[in-house]
Design an enzyme around this catalytic site. Structure first.
Site, mmCIF file in Angstrom:
data_model
loop_
_atom_site.group_PDB
_atom_site.id
_atom_site.type_symbol
_atom_site.label_atom_id
_atom_site.label_comp_id
_atom_site.label_asym_id
_atom_site.label_seq_id
_atom_site.Cartn_x
_atom_site.Cartn_y
_atom_site.Cartn_z
ATOM 1 N N ASN A 148 0.823 -1.202 0.000
ATOM 2 C CA ASN A 148 0.000 0.000 0.000
ATOM 3 C C ASN A 148 0.859 1.254 0.000
ATOM 4 O OD1 ASN A 148 -2.929 -0.163 -0.115
ATOM 5 N ND2 ASN A 148 -2.799 -1.456 1.702
ATOM 6 N N LEU B 41 0.929 -1.586 12.502
ATOM 7 C CA LEU B 41 0.211 -2.381 13.486
ATOM 8 C C LEU B 41 0.245 -1.847 14.911
ATOM 9 C CD1 LEU B 41 1.120 -5.972 12.253
ATOM 10 C CD2 LEU B 41 -0.803 -4.505 11.600
ATOM 11 N N HIS C 34 -8.390 0.123 7.069
ATOM 12 C CA HIS C 34 -8.668 -1.137 7.752
ATOM 13 C C HIS C 34 -9.365 -2.083 6.779
ATOM 14 C CE1 HIS C 34 -9.309 -3.720 11.225
ATOM 15 N NE2 HIS C 34 -10.538 -3.933 10.784
ATOM 16 N N GLU D 162 -8.216 -1.597 -1.764
ATOM 17 C CA GLU D 162 -7.222 -0.724 -1.137
ATOM 18 C C GLU D 162 -6.426 0.031 -2.191
ATOM 19 O OE1 GLU D 162 -6.328 -3.366 2.901
ATOM 20 O OE2 GLU D 162 -4.975 -3.477 1.195
#
Length: 197
Positions: free
Chosen positions: A15, A86, A105, A175
Site C-alpha cells: 500500500n 500495526l 482497515h 485498497e
C-alpha cells in the site's frame, strides 16, 4: 500548496508503494520518507527501490516517548498515513496531528476492528461469521483502535467458496484503487464523501 506526508508501515509495504506511485507526479505533495517499527520489514526494500528514505524504530518506547514526534516535527510533516502499520498510535502523536492521521482497515468498520484485528485475521473472522460482504474502511485515527471518524468505505462480496486468500485479494484491490484517491481528496479539502461502492 506543499503538503508533506509520512507513511508508517509494518509489513511488505504494497500500500505504501501504491500511494507513493500515485502521488509521484503531483508537485503539491511530497512523501520524503517511510517509517517502520520493524527493521526487517520488506517496506524498506520497496522504499529503496523507489529512492525514498526509510527509517525504523525498534523499541516501542521510542514511539511513545516523543522521539518519533520530534523526528516528524523537525521535518515539517503535515499528515501521517498508516499503510499496514500495526502499533497503536500514542497520544502525543494524536494530539500533535489532530485529524491528520489516516488509517486503512480491511473490513467494513465497526465490524472486525480493534486490537489484534489485522490482515488475514480480519478476513478469517468475516468468513467464520458467514458474512456475505466485506471491504475497506479509511478512517481518521483517535485514541482507540479503529474507532476514528470514517472517511470512506467500499465493499466487495464474499462468495461461499472463498478462502482467506480469495478475500484478501478482493480487499487488496479495493485498497489499491481507493486509498490514494481518498487521501488526495482529504489532503486537499479536509473532507471526503463517505460512501459504499
Amino acid at each position: 500548496m506543499n503538503i508533506k506526508v509520512a507513511i508508517f508501515a509494518s509489513g511488505s509495504g504494497s500500500n505504501a508503494e501504491n500511494i507513493v506511485s500515485y502521488f509521484n507526479d503531483k508537485e503539491w505533495i511530497s512523501i520524503p520518507f517511510i517509517i517502520s517499527n520493524k527493521a526487517e520489514a520488506f517496506v524498506h526494500q520497496r522504499a529503496k527501490a523507489m529512492e525514498i528514505k526509510s527509517f525504523s524504530f525498534c523499541k516501542k518506547e521510542d514511539f511513545e516517548n516523543g522521539c518519533v514526534l520530534k523526528f516528524l516535527k523537525e521535518r515539517n510533516i503535515d499528515f501521517i498515513v498508516l499503510a499496514g502499520f500495526l502499533l497503536k498510535i500514542p497520544e502525543n502523536l494524536i494530539d500533535a496531528f489532530p485529524n491528520k492521521i489516516i488509517n486503512i482497515h480491511p473490513a467494513l468498520l465497526p465490524k472486525y476492528g480493534g486490537k489484534g484485528m489485522y490482515g488475514d485475521r480480519v478476513h478469517q473472522a468475516a468468513i467464520d461469521a458467514g458474512e456475505m460482504e466485506t471491504g475497506i474502511s479509511i478512517h481518521l485515527v483517535n485514541e482507540q483502535y479503529d474507532q476514528g471518524r470514517i472517511l470512506f468505505q467500499a465493499s466487495c462480496p464474499i462468495d461461499k467458496q472463498d478462502a482467506v486468500l480469495d478475500v484478501a485479494k478482493k480487499v487488496h484491490e479495493l485498497e489499491y484503487k481507493y486509498f490514494p484517491k481518498v487521501l488526495e481528496e482529504y489532503f486537499k479539502n479536509g473532507v471526503t464523501n463517505k460512501s459504499t461502492c
